[in-house]
Design an enzyme around this catalytic site. Structure first.
Site, short mmCIF file in Angstrom:
data_model
loop_
_atom_site.label_atom_id
_atom_site.label_comp_id
_atom_site.label_asym_id
_atom_site.label_seq_id
_atom_site.Cartn_x
_atom_site.Cartn_y
_atom_site.Cartn_z
N PHE A 4 31.13 -4.24 -11.90
CA PHE A 4 32.28 -4.40 -10.57
C PHE A 4 33.15 -4.88 -10.52
CE2 PHE A 4 27.45 -3.34 -9.60
CZ PHE A 4 27.28 -1.48 -9.61
N ILE A 53 35.18 12.41 16.01
CA ILE A 53 35.51 13.27 17.60
C ILE A 53 36.48 13.93 16.76
CG2 ILE A 53 37.09 12.40 18.63
CD1 ILE A 53 35.71 9.87 19.87
N HIS A 54 36.99 14.37 15.36
CA HIS A 54 37.72 15.21 14.87
C HIS A 54 37.69 16.47 14.98
CE1 HIS A 54 40.80 11.81 15.58
NE2 HIS A 54 41.49 12.68 14.58
N GLU A 68 32.07 -8.22 -2.15
CA GLU A 68 32.31 -9.90 -1.24
C GLU A 68 30.54 -10.10 -0.50
OE1 GLU A 68 34.57 -11.80 -2.05
OE2 GLU A 68 36.09 -9.99 -2.86
#
Lengths: 113, 388
Positions: B162, B342-343, B368
């Protein structure tokens, strides 16, 4: 798991492109001897994904025998970058058209195998 | 606490907002929706603008030629510079400079000459190699990469996973165990050049995000001269720990900035989209989503700024930074999720940036340090002591 795109090549023809749907993904074009001459992807702005990108390639390559293979992949950007890096490893240079199109530094990869 | 912006801060915030709107968003309109990079000419042009604005390399100290902007103002700017499609993982396409590699400010003069100054001049890039296949949440104990002294060199063996940017970087900061059975007190930090024999990037690690992809690296008998030890032998974990704590504030700010933009989009859309004879904004179900978004944004923003202010005052900010990281990443995920709801169908498409933020925001709860580790950090600081 192989990180190379190792599916068998097919002839780039209307007939072979027809069954391919509008998925996002990556593809390679090659000369009849299998030498990869282009690496591309069908991204979020491709009208009908891999299908339309390959049709565009067919038009551009009209009259030149060309092979292709593809991989449906939603992570098409990182997969594309990986294939570009692998090509650099395998051939020592990038295909001319990729060199022109690739906007930034190509990473270094030292794959196992 | 009063977070009224000073006049100077307000001007900076307004300038960055205008920069994103006028310079970044138009560039993105011609890019693939998942693109993470712009062409080098555009990047240089953007950097020349941010340099004129006095905002390149925000946290770089004045002694190294940077603007030395305090953490609070950097945080306010970070809320703004991420407010575009690629912003979460490539804020303004790097036009404001990178993290500045704060660890190198304390390096030796030789190390500064070789690594820090070229980074500040934009000539070299770097990676941060901490996480290993054996674990990332407890790196102090999980690190299995070994460093063994051999004459004037250290010989490193192991692998890291990673790691963003290792395939393109000129050098990296890499952590290895140099003393057995000492846990966190047996870790040393090395500066390694990526062209050193034995440094291998084995593969791209494909994740939910395509941009700034991660890599897996393998270190095989890599010889590092002893002058490449950063800090002191066996005291490398303090460097990693300090970096992780500092990074939590801008990391949280990135999530919050994207959440602010998603909320702006949701409000705007709710006012124009009609269903059953009325706009979405008139429906209680939608109103509550927007209110919940606002609560998430304001609470996480508040804690994030509190952490930044404590850092500026030189106080211990680890609890607040962990809280900000946890709240920012989790709240950001919820806000983007509600904005997508909502969209409706459009929220799922690549026509809008929401689906990309949704994928990338999920990573933020892990990257992190996962939420669980943030809670552990807070518990240690609040209760005191370390528990096993």
């Amino acid at each position: 798991m192989s990180i190379r795109l190792d599916k068998p090549f097919q002839v780039l023809s209307e007939e072979n492109i027809k069954p391919i749907q509008g998925h996002l993904g990556v593809y390679q074009l090659a000369e009849p001897n299998g030498y990869v001459i282009y690496i591309g992807y069908a991204g979020g702005r491709s009208l009908f994904g891999l299908n339309s990108e390959l049709k565009k390639e067919l038009l551009q390559r009209e009259g030149k025998e060309t092979l292709f293979r593809y991989e449906v992949n939603m992570q098409y950007i990182s997969r594309y970058e990986e294939l570009v890096m692998l090509h650099q490893v395998d051939y020592g240079e990038l295909p001319e058209r990729v060199q022109k199109e690739h906007p930034h530094k190509v990473g270094r990869l030292t794959p196992l195998g | 606490m009063d977070y009224q912006l000073s006049e100077e801060q307000q001007i900076l915030v307004d300038n960055v907002r205008r920069f994103v709107k006028e310079e970044i968003i138009p560039l993105e309109e011609n890019l693939d929706p998942d693109a993470g990079e712009i062409n080098p000419e555009d990047k240089q042009r953007l950097i020349s603008i941010t340099k004129q604005m006095g905002l390149y390399g925000l946290g770089i100290p004045a002694e190294f030629g940077g603007p030395e902007i305090n953490v609070t103002t950097q945080t306010l700017i970070a809320f703004e510079m991420v407010q575009h499609r690629a912003g979460l993982y490539n804020p303004s396409f790097g036009a404001f400079g990178g993290a500045g590699l704060a660890q190198l400010f304390e390096a030796t003069e030789h190390q500064k000459e070789k690594y820090l100054f070229p980074v500040l001049r934009g000539e070299k890039t770097s990676f941060f190699g901490l996480t290993e296949p054996s674990g990332g949440s407890d790196p102090g104990r999980a690190i299995q990469t070994r460093g063994v002294q051999d004459g004037d060199d250290w010989v490193l063996n192991g692998s890291k996973i990673f790691i963003s940017g290792a395939d393109q970087a000129d050098f990296g900061i890499l952590f290895a165990r140099t003393s057995e059975d000492k846990g966190r007190n047996g870790i040393t930090c090395f500066l390694i050049d990526s062209d050193m024999p034995g440094f291998n990037v084995r593969r791209v690690v494909h994740t939910l995000r395509s941009t700034k992809y991660a890599t897996e690296i393998q270190i095989e008998d890599l010889r590092v001269p002893k002058e490449n030890v950063l800090g002191e032998v066996n005291k490398g974990f303090a460097i990693a720990s300090d970096r992780l704590a500092r990074q939590r504030i801008p990391y949280a700010a990135g999530c919050i900035g994207v959440a602010i933009k998603a909320q702006e989009m949701a409000i705007e859309y709710s006012k124009i989209r009609e269903t059953f004879g009325g706009v979405l904004a008139s429906r209680q179900a939608i109103q509550w989503m927007i209110v919940d978004n606002e609560i998430d944004i304001r609470t996480s923003r508040h804690i994030c700024l509190e952490a930044a202010q404590k850092a500026d005052r030189g106080e211990d900010f680890r609890t607040e930074a962990a809280m900000a990281k946890l709240l920012g990443s989790e709240a950001g995920g919820r806000v983007v999720d509600r904005a997508m709801q909502i969209h409706g169908g459009y929220g799922m498409t690549k026509d809008l940036p929401l689906e990309r933020w949704y994928r990338e925001m999920r990573i933020r709860r892990i990257g992190e340090g996962p939420s669980e580790v943030q809670r552990l950090v807070m518990a240690r600081n609040i209760i005191g002591g370390s528990f096993h």
